[in-house]
Design a protein around this motif. Structure first.
Motif, PDB file in Angstrom:
ATOM      1  N   ASN A   1     -39.793 -14.344  -6.351  1.00 15.45           N
ATOM      2  CA  ASN A   1     -40.650 -15.158  -5.484  1.00 15.45           C
ATOM      3  C   ASN A   1     -41.033 -16.503  -6.086  1.00 15.45           C
ATOM      4  N   LEU A   2     -40.881 -16.649  -7.409  1.00 18.16           N
ATOM      5  CA  LEU A   2     -41.493 -17.777  -8.124  1.00 18.16           C
ATOM      6  C   LEU A   2     -41.175 -19.145  -7.513  1.00 18.16           C
ATOM      7  N   PHE A   3     -39.904 -19.518  -7.452  1.00 24.58           N
ATOM      8  CA  PHE A   3     -39.562 -20.882  -7.029  1.00 24.58           C
ATOM      9  C   PHE A   3     -39.871 -21.102  -5.546  1.00 24.58           C
ATOM     10  N   ASP A   4     -39.645 -20.090  -4.715  1.00 24.38           N
ATOM     11  CA  ASP A   4     -39.918 -20.248  -3.287  1.00 24.38           C
ATOM     12  C   ASP A   4     -41.411 -20.447  -3.054  1.00 24.38           C
TER      13      ASP A   4
ATOM     14  N   ARG B   1     -42.515 -23.879  -4.128  1.00 24.09           N
ATOM     15  CA  ARG B   1     -42.121 -24.854  -3.100  1.00 24.09           C
ATOM     16  C   ARG B   1     -43.087 -24.812  -1.920  1.00 24.09           C
ATOM     17  N   GLN B   2     -43.446 -23.603  -1.473  1.00 27.99           N
ATOM     18  CA  GLN B   2     -44.347 -23.483  -0.315  1.00 27.99           C
ATOM     19  C   GLN B   2     -45.692 -24.133  -0.609  1.00 27.99           C
ATOM     20  N   LEU B   3     -46.268 -23.847  -1.788  1.00 27.74           N
ATOM     21  CA  LEU B   3     -47.588 -24.401  -2.115  1.00 27.74           C
ATOM     22  C   LEU B   3     -47.503 -25.908  -2.324  1.00 27.74           C
TER      23      LEU B   3
ATOM     24  N   ASP C   1     -24.335 -19.818   2.688  1.00 27.22           N
ATOM     25  CA  ASP C   1     -25.653 -19.182   2.783  1.00 27.22           C
ATOM     26  C   ASP C   1     -25.519 -17.684   2.534  1.00 27.22           C
ATOM     27  N   GLY C   2     -25.908 -17.265   1.343  1.00 24.77           N
ATOM     28  CA  GLY C   2     -25.833 -15.842   1.012  1.00 24.77           C
ATOM     29  C   GLY C   2     -27.200 -15.181   1.049  1.00 24.77           C
ATOM     30  N   GLY C   3     -28.178 -15.812   1.705  1.00 28.42           N
ATOM     31  CA  GLY C   3     -29.528 -15.244   1.748  1.00 28.42           C
ATOM     32  C   GLY C   3     -30.283 -15.534   0.457  1.00 28.42           C
ATOM     33  N   PRO C   4     -31.483 -14.966   0.321  1.00 23.60           N
ATOM     34  CA  PRO C   4     -32.304 -15.228  -0.870  1.00 23.60           C
ATOM     35  C   PRO C   4     -31.664 -14.652  -2.135  1.00 23.60           C
ATOM     36  N   CYS C   5     -31.853 -15.349  -3.260  1.00 25.81           N
ATOM     37  CA  CYS C   5     -31.288 -14.875  -4.538  1.00 25.81           C
ATOM     38  C   CYS C   5     -32.096 -13.671  -5.028  1.00 25.81           C
ATOM     39  N   GLU C   6     -31.384 -12.679  -5.533  1.00 25.48           N
ATOM     40  CA  GLU C   6     -32.036 -11.431  -5.914  1.00 25.48           C
ATOM     41  C   GLU C   6     -32.952 -11.619  -7.129  1.00 25.48           C
ATOM     42  N   ILE C   7     -32.497 -12.378  -8.129  1.00 24.63           N
ATOM     43  CA  ILE C   7     -33.284 -12.489  -9.367  1.00 24.63           C
ATOM     44  C   ILE C   7     -34.268 -13.653  -9.295  1.00 24.63           C
ATOM     45  N   GLY C   8     -33.798 -14.842  -8.972  1.00 24.33           N
ATOM     46  CA  GLY C   8     -34.711 -15.948  -8.718  1.00 24.33           C
ATOM     47  C   GLY C   8     -35.037 -16.841  -9.903  1.00 24.33           C
ATOM     48  N   VAL C   9     -34.700 -16.470 -11.110  1.00 27.35           N
ATOM     49  CA  VAL C   9     -34.798 -17.400 -12.250  1.00 27.35           C
ATOM     50  C   VAL C   9     -33.422 -17.473 -12.925  1.00 27.35           C
ATOM     51  N   GLU C  10     -33.200 -18.588 -13.649  1.00 30.41           N
ATOM     52  CA  GLU C  10     -31.886 -18.866 -14.198  1.00 30.41           C
ATOM     53  C   GLU C  10     -31.462 -17.850 -15.253  1.00 30.41           C
ATOM     54  N   SER C  11     -30.173 -17.924 -15.598  1.00 27.57           N
ATOM     55  CA  SER C  11     -29.604 -16.972 -16.566  1.00 27.57           C
ATOM     56  C   SER C  11     -30.230 -17.122 -17.950  1.00 27.57           C
ATOM     57  N   THR C  12     -30.195 -16.040 -18.677  1.00 27.82           N
ATOM     58  CA  THR C  12     -30.523 -16.072 -20.104  1.00 27.82           C
ATOM     59  C   THR C  12     -29.368 -16.783 -20.810  1.00 27.82           C
ATOM     60  N   ILE C  13     -29.688 -17.717 -21.724  1.00 26.80           N
ATOM     61  CA  ILE C  13     -28.609 -18.360 -22.494  1.00 26.80           C
ATOM     62  C   ILE C  13     -28.726 -17.934 -23.952  1.00 26.80           C
ATOM     63  N   LEU C  14     -27.659 -17.346 -24.479  1.00 29.99           N
ATOM     64  CA  LEU C  14     -27.605 -16.951 -25.886  1.00 29.99           C
ATOM     65  C   LEU C  14     -26.545 -17.773 -26.595  1.00 29.99           C
ATOM     66  N   SER C  15     -26.889 -18.308 -27.748  1.00 25.98           N
ATOM     67  CA  SER C  15     -25.901 -18.994 -28.574  1.00 25.98           C
ATOM     68  C   SER C  15     -25.191 -17.971 -29.442  1.00 25.98           C
TER      69      SER C  15
ATOM     70  N   PRO D   1     -32.155 -31.485  -7.229  1.00 28.92           N
ATOM     71  CA  PRO D   1     -32.225 -32.689  -8.050  1.00 28.92           C
ATOM     72  C   PRO D   1     -32.718 -32.317  -9.453  1.00 28.92           C
ATOM     73  N   SER D   2     -32.112 -32.905 -10.460  1.00 25.41           N
ATOM     74  CA  SER D   2     -32.436 -32.578 -11.849  1.00 25.41           C
ATOM     75  C   SER D   2     -33.945 -32.664 -12.090  1.00 25.41           C
ATOM     76  N   GLY D   3     -34.487 -31.659 -12.753  1.00 29.59           N
ATOM     77  CA  GLY D   3     -35.906 -31.666 -13.108  1.00 29.59           C
ATOM     78  C   GLY D   3     -36.812 -31.071 -12.043  1.00 29.59           C
ATOM     79  N   LYS D   4     -36.293 -30.854 -10.833  1.00 30.25           N
ATOM     80  CA  LYS D   4     -37.129 -30.313  -9.756  1.00 30.25           C
ATOM     81  C   LYS D   4     -36.994 -28.786  -9.662  1.00 30.25           C
ATOM     82  N   ILE D   5     -37.705 -28.208  -8.695  1.00 30.81           N
ATOM     83  CA  ILE D   5     -37.737 -26.743  -8.573  1.00 30.81           C
ATOM     84  C   ILE D   5     -36.369 -26.211  -8.135  1.00 30.81           C
ATOM     85  N   SER D   6     -35.898 -25.166  -8.801  1.00 25.74           N
ATOM     86  CA  SER D   6     -34.582 -24.603  -8.482  1.00 25.74           C
ATOM     87  C   SER D   6     -34.585 -23.942  -7.101  1.00 25.74           C
TER      88      SER D   6
END
Ligand code: AMP
Ligand code: MG
Length: 310
Positions: free
Chosen positions: A270-273, A276-278, A169-183, A144-149
């Motif tokens: 580990n960040l988003f997972d 979520r756990q805490l 289901d491809g298992g846990p994401c390797e990087i865990g934070v969103e892409s870098t965006i460059l203009s 949901p928009s605005g919530k934890i990825s």
């Protein structure tokens, strides 16, 4: 009805492509976070996606492509953009470029802008879904928009299971934070959002909060229900403590550790997972200081937005 959560096989990937062709919503793993994919050229599918996420329609989506050929049919690449695509694709790098005349991504997906955000993801399942579908897919994070990825298929199932058609289901994401965006709208690229592609060499653009260029520009994002305090060297009692690096204090006061060895790559994964756990068990979360280097820029950016109360 809850969406089926399936392991990726030739058969389930073909089924995902079929659902996408029919205007459906499919959650797919990428190397950054799980994405909620739909046909980027189909305004009805894209409208369903905005509704499923509760995402403001002024917030444009990233079109995911199979490679530079598909990307160049959608956007115009200057020298800098071509060089960046050559070094960062496939991977956690999104490039914003002027729209090409031959574009097929619909106006709603671009929020009416004359530019377009493009990325070739590296995750093999995302790549196979894109190849099977054969066109650009928008795929914002499947939450949901605005919530934890989401960084695991179970996160998607819990948050969005009733609002999507299929989850791969491809298992846990390797990087865990969103892409870098460059203009790449100017000759010199600038950073719109920090992520796993190292963009330290580029200057961050000033962002207009009322009409953000990137979602990270929205003041509150990636938000848990708990209140979050950042840069806390020592936890106080009653707080959940999200540590980083070796902790020699009483172990009982450390709830979770992003990386006991102080590895920023492990911490990002580990960040988003862990948030979520805490968030499930505590009303207050304190987070240890995270260095502002490398992936620490992206981690601190996400934490700052998650901590913001308005
Ligand atoms: P996400 O919500 O993680 O999928 O991120 C997508 C982000 O890319 C959005 O917040 C957009 O603001 C940004 N984006 C997409 N299209 C454009 C564009 N044409 N110009 C600038 N940023 C864009
Ligand atoms: Mg998101």
């Amino acid at each position: 009805m809850t969406a089926p959560m399936l392991s990726p096989t030739d058969e389930t990937i073909a089924r995902a492509a079929e659902v996408l062709r029919g205007g459906g919503l499919v959650a797919i793993p990428t190397e950054t976070v799980y994405g909620l994919a739909c046909d980027a050229t189909n305004p009805e599918a894209v409208a369903r996606l905005y509704t499923a996420k509760g995402r403001p329609r002024i917030n444009p989506l990233i079109a995911h492509v199979t490679g530079l050929d598909m990307a160049q049919a959608e956007g115009r690449f200057n020298q800098a953009a071509s060089t960046l695509a050559a070094s960062g694709w496939p991977g956690p790098l999104t490039l914003v470029v002027p729209l090409a005349e031959t574009h097929s991504v619909c106006e709603l997906a671009r929020a009416g802008l004359g530019s377009i955000a493009l990325r070739q993801p590296a995750h093999p399942v995302a790549a196979r879904v894109l190849a099977g579908f054969g066109g650009p897919l928008v795929a914002p994070s499947a939450n949901p928009s605005g919530k934890i990825s989401p960084t695991r298929a179970e996160h998607v199932l819990a948050d969005m299971g009733a609002r999507v058609d299929l989850i791969l289901d491809g298992g846990p994401c390797e990087i865990g934070v969103e892409s870098t965006i460059l203009s790449c709208l100017e000759e010199t690229p600038s950073v719109l959002r920090h992520g796993a592609f190292d963009a330290a060499a580029f200057v961050a653009l000033e962002q207009d909060e009322a009409r953000p260029l990137a979602p990270g520009g929205l003041s509150r994002h990636y938000a848990p229900n708990a209140t979050l305090r950042l840069n806390v060297p020592e936890p106080i009692s009653g707080d959940a403590y999200l540590a980083f690096g070796p902790t020699d204090g009483p172990k009982g006061r450390v709830s979770l550790n992003l990386s006991e060895t102080g590895d920023l790559i492990e911490a990002a994964a580990n960040l988003f997972d862990m948030l979520r756990q805490l968030d499930r068990s505590y009303a207050r979360i304190a987070v240890a200081p995270i260095p502002m280097t490398g992936l620490g820029l992206a981690i601190n950016d996400r934490l700052a937005r998650a901590a913001k109360r308005d």
